[in-house]
Write a protein that holds these residues in place. Structure first.
Motif, PDB file in Angstrom:
ATOM      1  N   LEU A   1       0.835  -1.197   0.000  1.00 26.18           N
ATOM      2  CA  LEU A   1       0.000   0.000   0.000  1.00 26.18           C
ATOM      3  C   LEU A   1       0.873   1.252   0.000  1.00 26.18           C
ATOM      4  O   LEU A   1       0.589   2.220  -0.719  1.00 26.18           O
ATOM      5  N   GLU A   2       1.947   1.244   0.763  1.00 26.21           N
ATOM      6  CA  GLU A   2       2.855   2.395   0.802  1.00 26.21           C
ATOM      7  C   GLU A   2       3.473   2.655  -0.571  1.00 26.21           C
ATOM      8  O   GLU A   2       3.579   3.789  -1.016  1.00 26.21           O
ATOM      9  N   GLN A   3       3.887   1.585  -1.243  1.00 25.33           N
ATOM     10  CA  GLN A   3       4.450   1.732  -2.588  1.00 25.33           C
ATOM     11  C   GLN A   3       3.398   2.254  -3.563  1.00 25.33           C
ATOM     12  O   GLN A   3       3.689   3.125  -4.388  1.00 25.33           O
ATOM     13  N   ARG A   4       2.180   1.750  -3.458  1.00 23.99           N
ATOM     14  CA  ARG A   4       1.102   2.180  -4.361  1.00 23.99           C
ATOM     15  C   ARG A   4       0.762   3.647  -4.160  1.00 23.99           C
ATOM     16  O   ARG A   4       0.462   4.357  -5.128  1.00 23.99           O
ATOM     17  N   LYS A   5       0.821   4.120  -2.935  1.00 23.06           N
ATOM     18  CA  LYS A   5       0.536   5.535  -2.664  1.00 23.06           C
ATOM     19  C   LYS A   5       1.539   6.436  -3.365  1.00 23.06           C
ATOM     20  O   LYS A   5       1.201   7.521  -3.813  1.00 23.06           O
ATOM     21  N   GLU A   6       2.779   5.982  -3.470  1.00 19.72           N
ATOM     22  CA  GLU A   6       3.827   6.784  -4.116  1.00 19.72           C
ATOM     23  C   GLU A   6       3.663   6.837  -5.631  1.00 19.72           C
ATOM     24  O   GLU A   6       3.961   7.839  -6.257  1.00 19.72           O
TER      25      GLU A   6
ATOM     26  N   GLY B   1       0.798   6.281  -7.434  1.00 22.00           N
ATOM     27  CA  GLY B   1      -0.535   6.592  -7.930  1.00 22.00           C
ATOM     28  C   GLY B   1      -0.898   8.066  -7.916  1.00 22.00           C
ATOM     29  O   GLY B   1      -2.064   8.416  -7.926  1.00 22.00           O
ATOM     30  N   LYS B   2       0.081   8.928  -7.938  1.00 18.35           N
ATOM     31  CA  LYS B   2      -0.174  10.362  -7.811  1.00 18.35           C
ATOM     32  C   LYS B   2      -0.590  11.032  -9.110  1.00 18.35           C
ATOM     33  O   LYS B   2      -1.387  11.959  -9.099  1.00 18.35           O
TER      34      LYS B   2
ATOM     35  N   SER C   1       7.080   7.012  -9.271  1.00 16.70           N
ATOM     36  CA  SER C   1       6.743   7.980  -8.222  1.00 16.70           C
ATOM     37  C   SER C   1       7.063   9.410  -8.660  1.00 16.70           C
ATOM     38  O   SER C   1       6.560  10.365  -8.067  1.00 16.70           O
TER      39      SER C   1
END
Length: 176
Positions: free
Chosen positions: A62-67, A69-70, A164
């Motif tokens: 989830l942390e990687q996806r947040k980076e 998916g901006k 990212s």
């Protein structure tokens, strides 16, 4: 700012701004996009939109996806996701649910991580020309940057960093 894929001193690299990462391309080199043929093992030269990012939720945190998916749409893969690579099929070079009636590539790979993270490129998408190449992705490289079937591949951490940094209008330019 665009992502640039180029050969420097016989080694392939991806650059974005002042960042540079090693990468690999098709096992048979590059080819002008208009000369790309399905299954030729060549990466098409040109400038492509990065249209969507797909990921395996069981392997990309989830942390990687947040980076990543901006700036671009991001969506999870499921076990039945595939990509049609049969030029005669009406869904050629498009996502399909597998098993599928025509030839396809499985996107959910159990034994390798190459498709844990996929950037979809707009090559041969508008319009789709049968036989002009399908499933040209930006994805995770095999060990030792083994050449691809026509995609551009980076080590996972490099691909995560690159994705990212991209912006909404970022294109990927593949040079010959």
């Amino acid at each position: 700012m665009d992502i640039i894929v180029q050969s420097i001193n016989s080694k392939w690299q991806v650059s974005f701004g002042n960042k540079i990462w090693p990468c690999t391309i098709g096992k048979n080199g590059t080819v002008p996009a208009k000369e790309k043929i399905e299954g030729d093992g060549k990466t098409p030269i040109g400038s492509w939109d990065l249209t969507k990012i797909l990921y395996r939720a069981d392997r990309i945190s989830l942390e990687q996806r947040k980076e990543i998916g901006k700036a671009i749409e991001i969506a999870p893969l499921c076990q039945r996701d595939g990509w049609c690579d049969e030029p005669e099929d009406p869904y050629y070079n498009q996502a399909v649910i597998v098993p599928y009636t025509s030839r396809y590539e499985v996107l959910w790979k159990e034994q390798e991580n190459t498709y844990d993270l996929i950037g979809l490129l707009s090559h041969n998408s508008d319009p789709i020309i049968p036989g002009r190449g399908s499933a040209i992705f930006l994805h995770v490289a095999k060990p030792d940057l083994t050449p691809t079937e026509g995609c551009v591949a980076l080590e996972l951490n490099d691909l995560l960093e690159l994705l990212s940094l991209i912006e909404e209008q970022t294109k990927i330019t593949i040079q010959g």
